[in-house]
Scaffold this motif. Sequence first.
Motif, PDB file in Angstrom:
ATOM      1  N   ASP A 191      47.869 -28.524 -63.216  1.00 59.60           N
ATOM      2  CA  ASP A 191      46.653 -28.355 -64.017  1.00 59.60           C
ATOM      3  C   ASP A 191      45.432 -28.090 -63.140  1.00 59.60           C
ATOM      4  OD1 ASP A 191      48.012 -28.700 -66.390  1.00 59.60           O
ATOM      5  OD2 ASP A 191      47.545 -30.837 -66.542  1.00 59.60           O
ATOM      6  N   GLY A 192      45.502 -28.488 -61.848  1.00 61.82           N
ATOM      7  CA  GLY A 192      44.330 -28.370 -60.996  1.00 61.82           C
ATOM      8  C   GLY A 192      44.406 -27.366 -59.874  1.00 61.82           C
ATOM      9  N   ASP A 193      45.633 -26.872 -59.552  1.00 62.12           N
ATOM     10  CA  ASP A 193      45.720 -25.918 -58.454  1.00 62.12           C
ATOM     11  C   ASP A 193      46.938 -25.016 -58.608  1.00 62.12           C
ATOM     12  OD1 ASP A 193      48.017 -27.289 -57.324  1.00 62.12           O
ATOM     13  OD2 ASP A 193      46.639 -28.696 -56.390  1.00 62.12           O
ATOM     14  N   CYS A 194      46.987 -24.007 -57.742  1.00 57.41           N
ATOM     15  CA  CYS A 194      48.154 -23.130 -57.687  1.00 57.41           C
ATOM     16  C   CYS A 194      48.494 -22.914 -56.215  1.00 57.41           C
ATOM     17  CB  CYS A 194      47.897 -21.803 -58.403  1.00 57.41           C
ATOM     18  SG  CYS A 194      46.708 -20.723 -57.590  1.00 57.41           S
ATOM     19  N   THR A 195      49.753 -22.557 -55.967  1.00 52.42           N
ATOM     20  CA  THR A 195      50.208 -22.310 -54.606  1.00 52.42           C
ATOM     21  C   THR A 195      50.710 -20.883 -54.502  1.00 52.42           C
ATOM     22  OG1 THR A 195      50.848 -24.622 -54.365  1.00 52.42           O
ATOM     23  CG2 THR A 195      51.750 -23.069 -52.762  1.00 52.42           C
ATOM     24  N   VAL A 196      50.174 -20.147 -53.527  1.00 52.48           N
ATOM     25  CA  VAL A 196      50.562 -18.770 -53.278  1.00 52.48           C
ATOM     26  C   VAL A 196      51.251 -18.731 -51.912  1.00 52.48           C
ATOM     27  CG1 VAL A 196      49.733 -16.402 -52.932  1.00 52.48           C
ATOM     28  CG2 VAL A 196      48.661 -17.869 -54.651  1.00 52.48           C
ATOM     29  N   ARG A 197      52.481 -18.206 -51.873  1.00 52.01           N
ATOM     30  CA  ARG A 197      53.220 -18.071 -50.609  1.00 52.01           C
ATOM     31  C   ARG A 197      52.863 -16.734 -49.989  1.00 52.01           C
ATOM     32  NH1 ARG A 197      58.721 -20.170 -51.256  1.00 52.01           N
ATOM     33  NH2 ARG A 197      57.562 -22.047 -50.762  1.00 52.01           N
ATOM     34  N   THR A 198      52.017 -16.768 -48.959  1.00 49.33           N
ATOM     35  CA  THR A 198      51.617 -15.554 -48.253  1.00 49.33           C
ATOM     36  C   THR A 198      52.603 -15.307 -47.114  1.00 49.33           C
ATOM     37  OG1 THR A 198      50.199 -16.643 -46.618  1.00 49.33           O
ATOM     38  CG2 THR A 198      49.187 -16.110 -48.756  1.00 49.33           C
ATOM     39  N   ARG A 199      52.414 -14.241 -46.362  1.00 49.79           N
ATOM     40  CA  ARG A 199      53.295 -13.960 -45.217  1.00 49.79           C
ATOM     41  C   ARG A 199      53.215 -15.055 -44.165  1.00 49.79           C
ATOM     42  NH1 ARG A 199      52.793  -7.516 -43.881  1.00 49.79           N
ATOM     43  NH2 ARG A 199      54.011  -6.834 -45.675  1.00 49.79           N
ATOM     44  N   ARG A 200      52.080 -15.716 -44.079  1.00 49.14           N
ATOM     45  CA  ARG A 200      51.875 -16.710 -43.021  1.00 49.14           C
ATOM     46  C   ARG A 200      52.171 -18.137 -43.435  1.00 49.14           C
ATOM     47  NH1 ARG A 200      46.524 -13.980 -40.615  1.00 49.14           N
ATOM     48  NH2 ARG A 200      47.593 -12.395 -39.417  1.00 49.14           N
ATOM     49  N   ALA A 201      51.848 -18.501 -44.679  1.00 47.72           N
ATOM     50  CA  ALA A 201      51.985 -19.905 -45.098  1.00 47.72           C
ATOM     51  C   ALA A 201      51.785 -20.020 -46.602  1.00 47.72           C
ATOM     52  CB  ALA A 201      50.950 -20.767 -44.375  1.00 47.72           C
ATOM     53  N   ASP A 202      52.137 -21.186 -47.126  1.00 42.93           N
ATOM     54  CA  ASP A 202      51.806 -21.493 -48.512  1.00 42.93           C
ATOM     55  C   ASP A 202      50.336 -21.901 -48.562  1.00 42.93           C
ATOM     56  OD1 ASP A 202      54.429 -21.024 -49.116  1.00 42.93           O
ATOM     57  OD2 ASP A 202      54.873 -23.046 -49.809  1.00 42.93           O
ATOM     58  N   VAL A 203      49.585 -21.319 -49.502  1.00 47.17           N
ATOM     59  CA  VAL A 203      48.166 -21.608 -49.642  1.00 47.17           C
ATOM     60  C   VAL A 203      47.964 -22.300 -50.982  1.00 47.17           C
ATOM     61  CG1 VAL A 203      45.854 -20.611 -49.760  1.00 47.17           C
ATOM     62  CG2 VAL A 203      47.589 -19.549 -48.294  1.00 47.17           C
ATOM     63  N   VAL A 204      47.457 -23.533 -50.950  1.00 44.36           N
ATOM     64  CA  VAL A 204      47.168 -24.288 -52.168  1.00 44.36           C
ATOM     65  C   VAL A 204      45.703 -24.050 -52.509  1.00 44.36           C
ATOM     66  CG1 VAL A 204      47.129 -26.554 -53.260  1.00 44.36           C
ATOM     67  CG2 VAL A 204      48.919 -26.001 -51.587  1.00 44.36           C
ATOM     68  N   ILE A 205      45.468 -23.538 -53.726  1.00 45.25           N
ATOM     69  CA  ILE A 205      44.120 -23.137 -54.136  1.00 45.25           C
ATOM     70  C   ILE A 205      43.703 -23.963 -55.344  1.00 45.25           C
ATOM     71  CG2 ILE A 205      42.699 -21.213 -54.939  1.00 45.25           C
ATOM     72  CD1 ILE A 205      44.968 -19.373 -53.692  1.00 45.25           C
ATOM     73  N   SER A 206      42.563 -24.606 -55.252  1.00 51.70           N
ATOM     74  CA  SER A 206      42.012 -25.365 -56.367  1.00 51.70           C
ATOM     75  C   SER A 206      41.538 -24.397 -57.448  1.00 51.70           C
ATOM     76  CB  SER A 206      40.847 -26.227 -55.869  1.00 51.70           C
ATOM     77  OG  SER A 206      40.253 -26.910 -56.935  1.00 51.70           O
ATOM     78  N   LEU A 207      42.025 -24.568 -58.671  1.00 55.10           N
ATOM     79  CA  LEU A 207      41.697 -23.610 -59.741  1.00 55.10           C
ATOM     80  C   LEU A 207      40.197 -23.477 -60.016  1.00 55.10           C
ATOM     81  CD1 LEU A 207      44.653 -24.189 -62.223  1.00 55.10           C
ATOM     82  CD2 LEU A 207      44.289 -22.271 -60.656  1.00 55.10           C
ATOM     83  N   PRO A 208      39.394 -24.542 -59.928  1.00 55.39           N
ATOM     84  CA  PRO A 208      37.955 -24.341 -60.148  1.00 55.39           C
ATOM     85  C   PRO A 208      37.298 -23.403 -59.129  1.00 55.39           C
ATOM     86  CG  PRO A 208      38.510 -26.648 -60.416  1.00 55.39           C
ATOM     87  CD  PRO A 208      39.733 -25.965 -59.853  1.00 55.39           C
TER      88      PRO A 208
END
Length: 87
Positions: A43-60
Amino acid sequence: MSSLMPPPQAFLAAAGLGTRVVVRYRIEGGTTDAVGELVARTDGDCTVRTRRADVVISLPLVVAAKQVPPAPPRRAPRTPPAGHALP
């Protein structure tokens, strides 16, 4: 005729895991992008797997997000032409 785009948080909530996305989000001093596969969300974030690492992004912090086409295939490593020795 104009089409309304959903807010980026609504897009991310509806996108299937495994979808290739670009997410623009706020960081100190501006914004940055994460391009890759959407691999998790809460509910508060999403994780995007980029070429370098997983990036956890706060939805706000998300200011834009959309689906993007698959990444182009990686190039084969360069090899020197036959008959040319390396120094």
